[in-house]
Scaffold this motif. Structure first.
Motif, mmCIF file in Angstrom:
data_model
loop_
_atom_site.group_PDB
_atom_site.id
_atom_site.type_symbol
_atom_site.label_atom_id
_atom_site.label_comp_id
_atom_site.label_asym_id
_atom_site.label_seq_id
_atom_site.Cartn_x
_atom_site.Cartn_y
_atom_site.Cartn_z
ATOM 1 N N PRO A 183 41.216 40.311 35.686
ATOM 2 C CA PRO A 183 40.791 39.789 36.829
ATOM 3 C C PRO A 183 40.133 40.949 37.555
ATOM 4 C CG PRO A 183 43.053 38.810 36.548
ATOM 5 C CD PRO A 183 42.650 39.934 35.184
ATOM 6 N N ARG A 184 40.963 42.358 37.960
ATOM 7 C CA ARG A 184 40.115 43.395 38.492
ATOM 8 C C ARG A 184 39.128 43.802 37.868
ATOM 9 N NH1 ARG A 184 39.159 48.622 38.638
ATOM 10 N NH2 ARG A 184 39.328 48.697 36.393
ATOM 11 N N LEU A 185 38.477 43.634 36.480
ATOM 12 C CA LEU A 185 37.431 43.884 35.823
ATOM 13 C C LEU A 185 36.559 43.225 36.300
ATOM 14 C CD1 LEU A 185 38.608 45.342 32.453
ATOM 15 C CD2 LEU A 185 38.291 46.591 34.452
ATOM 16 N N LEU A 186 36.628 41.875 36.309
ATOM 17 C CA LEU A 186 35.784 40.927 36.814
ATOM 18 C C LEU A 186 35.367 40.464 38.012
ATOM 19 C CD1 LEU A 186 36.773 38.134 34.217
ATOM 20 C CD2 LEU A 186 34.906 39.758 33.931
ATOM 21 N N GLU A 187 36.233 40.637 39.012
ATOM 22 C CA GLU A 187 36.262 40.182 40.392
ATOM 23 C C GLU A 187 35.104 41.543 41.153
ATOM 24 O OE1 GLU A 187 40.103 40.383 41.976
ATOM 25 O OE2 GLU A 187 40.809 38.544 41.151
ATOM 26 N N GLY A 188 34.008 40.688 41.769
ATOM 27 C CA GLY A 188 33.051 41.907 42.284
ATOM 28 C C GLY A 188 31.979 42.016 41.377
ATOM 29 N N THR A 189 32.065 41.488 40.082
ATOM 30 C CA THR A 189 31.052 41.541 39.163
ATOM 31 C C THR A 189 29.829 40.354 39.444
ATOM 32 O OG1 THR A 189 32.122 40.425 37.288
ATOM 33 C CG2 THR A 189 32.156 42.905 37.703
ATOM 34 N N GLU A 190 28.732 40.593 38.615
ATOM 35 C CA GLU A 190 27.756 39.157 38.693
ATOM 36 C C GLU A 190 28.081 38.541 37.485
ATOM 37 O OE1 GLU A 190 23.726 40.670 37.960
ATOM 38 O OE2 GLU A 190 23.681 41.753 39.787
ATOM 39 N N PHE A 191 28.406 37.035 37.605
ATOM 40 C CA PHE A 191 28.540 36.090 36.670
ATOM 41 C C PHE A 191 28.171 36.251 35.336
ATOM 42 C CE2 PHE A 191 28.059 31.776 34.885
ATOM 43 C CZ PHE A 191 29.430 31.603 34.645
ATOM 44 N N ALA A 192 26.753 36.786 35.309
ATOM 45 C CA ALA A 192 26.157 36.981 34.141
ATOM 46 C C ALA A 192 26.711 38.219 33.140
ATOM 47 C CB ALA A 192 24.676 37.330 34.326
ATOM 48 N N CYS A 193 27.513 38.946 33.913
ATOM 49 C CA CYS A 193 28.172 40.320 33.242
ATOM 50 C C CYS A 193 29.551 39.870 32.791
ATOM 51 C CB CYS A 193 28.075 41.365 34.126
ATOM 52 S SG CYS A 193 26.572 41.891 34.605
ATOM 53 N N ALA A 194 30.148 38.773 33.195
ATOM 54 C CA ALA A 194 31.719 38.404 32.881
ATOM 55 C C ALA A 194 31.962 38.351 31.589
ATOM 56 C CB ALA A 194 32.209 37.202 33.930
ATOM 57 N N ARG A 195 31.139 37.585 30.531
ATOM 58 C CA ARG A 195 31.186 37.243 29.532
ATOM 59 C C ARG A 195 31.075 38.599 28.427
ATOM 60 N NH1 ARG A 195 29.234 32.380 26.011
ATOM 61 N NH2 ARG A 195 31.005 33.462 24.878
ATOM 62 N N ILE A 196 30.269 39.529 28.972
ATOM 63 C CA ILE A 196 30.137 40.525 28.333
ATOM 64 C C ILE A 196 31.491 41.572 28.380
ATOM 65 C CG2 ILE A 196 28.966 42.800 28.357
ATOM 66 C CD1 ILE A 196 26.383 41.307 28.955
ATOM 67 N N ILE A 197 32.131 41.485 29.736
ATOM 68 C CA ILE A 197 33.335 42.417 30.051
ATOM 69 C C ILE A 197 34.311 41.894 29.108
ATOM 70 C CG2 ILE A 197 35.025 42.783 31.739
ATOM 71 C CD1 ILE A 197 32.613 42.867 33.991
ATOM 72 N N VAL A 198 34.494 40.404 29.095
ATOM 73 C CA VAL A 198 35.475 39.788 28.157
ATOM 74 C C VAL A 198 35.559 40.225 26.721
ATOM 75 C CG1 VAL A 198 36.397 37.674 27.608
ATOM 76 C CG2 VAL A 198 35.878 37.902 29.986
ATOM 77 N N ALA A 199 34.195 40.200 26.425
ATOM 78 C CA ALA A 199 34.038 40.419 24.897
ATOM 79 C C ALA A 199 34.315 41.747 24.624
ATOM 80 C CB ALA A 199 32.561 40.006 24.703
ATOM 81 N N SER A 200 34.089 42.707 25.561
ATOM 82 C CA SER A 200 34.416 44.370 25.371
ATOM 83 C C SER A 200 35.884 44.773 25.298
ATOM 84 C CB SER A 200 33.636 45.115 26.765
ATOM 85 O OG SER A 200 34.492 45.059 27.746
ATOM 86 N N LEU A 201 36.745 43.495 25.673
ATOM 87 C CA LEU A 201 38.059 43.774 25.617
ATOM 88 C C LEU A 201 38.745 42.781 24.357
ATOM 89 C CD1 LEU A 201 39.361 43.590 29.317
ATOM 90 C CD2 LEU A 201 39.059 45.496 27.987
#
Length: 429
Positions: free
Chosen positions: A391-409
């Motif tokens: 949640p902390r990593l995704l909140e405030g980011t652009e939606f298009a970036c959310a899946r890249i962040i999830v994939a990086s974890l």
């Protein structure tokens, strides 16, 4: 009638396959992916493109729990697939080929009963995903608010497609950072998305293209005494079995290649995703250190030299080491001490080192209970800490970036359902 026959013939010649994978079914997923690659059947991203739905995992975990959420999303998924269609279930990796043959036969016969499912499985084959080859360098995903990847052709399905929300996502009104009143769109992602952690649902609140709030909801899975596939060597060693360092290194190498394949696919670099998955399956098939090293080195160089990839991922999802420790993160995400690109580099380095150690015969130290995602001897499993960090990593980011962040974890939800025997290394589901 002629149109229907033409559709059936097209589906049978090269059916589009949608995978619905449950937590705890990693071994089965790998077998299905390898068999699909051998046949040249494409994996699709959503119901509209699907000819054959392949449900991967135990029946009790996905369909036979009555009125549970899993039954709901699976039923909604099936309803969203247009005819002609068929469905099969894979519960044994050694019979994956049999299951796919059954699905193909069903398509030929035009059988579409809702309750038609087959148990099946198969061992790993040499794997090479069928993607469009792209230039050297990643390209940015462009996502609309249904989770549709406009660039790579991947379709993320949420809300009404997955049966998680009746009808379209609902919009409320809320103040944005400038004090204006903007629509708030409530959107679930998962549990079935291409290149998505099996069993993960994220509920997002969006204002414009900015993620304002995130709730993590893992799909409920039956407790399992079997160790998670990627963590198995370390947990078996901790339980007193003799496991060689090479076997653990081989599993670590394959685990990170699996994560890299998912990461590159989400970033839109399909050729690199396919190559990483091919090497992953060579590692699992027992390839020598010499072969693996020769396969890994060009992949690592290519990824490290891609300025496009670096530009796309630098600054996304920054997780400083101190914050990672506070959340119980112990694996590559802690070592990276930084953003999505930093986590990618840690994976690449670990792949190279583990590929070079796959032939080591000395026994694995039973005290080194550290799997691909972190320490396995802590009260919270490594992927539980990664999910807590999302949640902390995704909140405030652009939606298009959310899946890249999830994939990086790349959290592994198999770890959440593992309930080890008394006296062994434990984690909490």
């Amino acid at each position: 009638m002629e149109l229907r026959r033409a559709l059936v013939r097209a589906a049978v010649s090269r059916p589009g396959v949608l995978l619905a994978v449950s937590p705890g079914a990693t071994r089965q997923r790998l077998a299905v992916e390898a068999e699909l690659a051998r046949r040249g059947w494409p994996c699709v991203s959503g119901p509209a493109e699907t000819d054959l739905l392949v449900i991967v995992g135990d029946r009790e975990d996905q369909e036979d729990q009555g009125e549970g959420e899993e039954s709901d999303w699976l039923a909604g998924l099936w309803r969203g697939i247009p005819e002609p269609k068929a469905r099969v279930r894979v519960t044994d990796p050694e019979r994956a080929a049999d299951a796919l043959d059954s699905g193909l036969a069903d398509l030929e016969r035009g059988e579409h009963e809702d309750d038609h499912a087959h148990d099946a499985h198969h061992e790993h084959h040499e794997h090479h995903e069928h993607h469009e080859h792209q230039p050297d360098g990643a390209t940015a995903p462009h996502l609309d608010h249904s989770g549709h990847d406009m660039h790579s052709g991947h379709h993320g399905h949420a809300g009404h497609d997955m049966g998680l929300v009746e009808g379209l996502p609902m919009a409320d009104r809320a103040d944005d950072r400038d004090g204006l009143r903007l629509d708030v769109l409530h959107m679930p992602l998962g549990p079935v998305l291409a290149d998505w952690p099996a069993g993960l649902i994220l509920r997002l609140a969006l204002q414009g293209d900015i993620v304002q709030e995130v709730t993590v909801e893992p799909v409920a899975a039956s407790p399992s005494p079997s160790p998670p596939f990627w963590d198995e060597p370390w947990l078996r060693a901790a339980g007193g079995e003799h496991i060689s360092q090479g076997d653990a290194a081989r599993r670590l190498c394959a685990a990170h290649l699996d994560s890299l394949g998912r990461f590159f696919a989400v970033a839109g670099w399909d050729d690199m995703a396919a190559r990483n998955r091919f090497v992953r399956d060579r590692a699992l098939a027992g390839a020598t250190t010499t072969e693996l090293t020769s396969l890994v080195r060009p992949l690592t160089r290519r990824a490290q030299r891609s300025r496009t990839l670096r530009r796309l991922t630098t600054g996304l999802g920054t997780l400083p080491a101190e914050q990672a420790r506070q959340r119980g993160v112990t694996g590559p995400a802690l070592v990276a001490d930084g953003d999505t690109y930093s986590r990618l580099l840690v994976w690449l380095d670990a792949v190279g080192r583990s590929a070079a150690a796959c032939d080591v015969t000395e026994a694995l130290d039973a005290a080194e209970v550290v799997g691909p995602r972190g320490r396995l001897d802590t009260p919270v499993p490594p992927s539980g800490a990664l999910l807590d960090s999302l949640p902390r990593l995704l909140e405030g980011t652009e939606f298009a970036c959310a899946r890249i962040i999830v994939a990086s974890l790349d959290p592994d939800l198999d770890e959440l359902s593992h309930v080890p025997a008394p006296g062994t290394v434990h984690s909490h589901g």
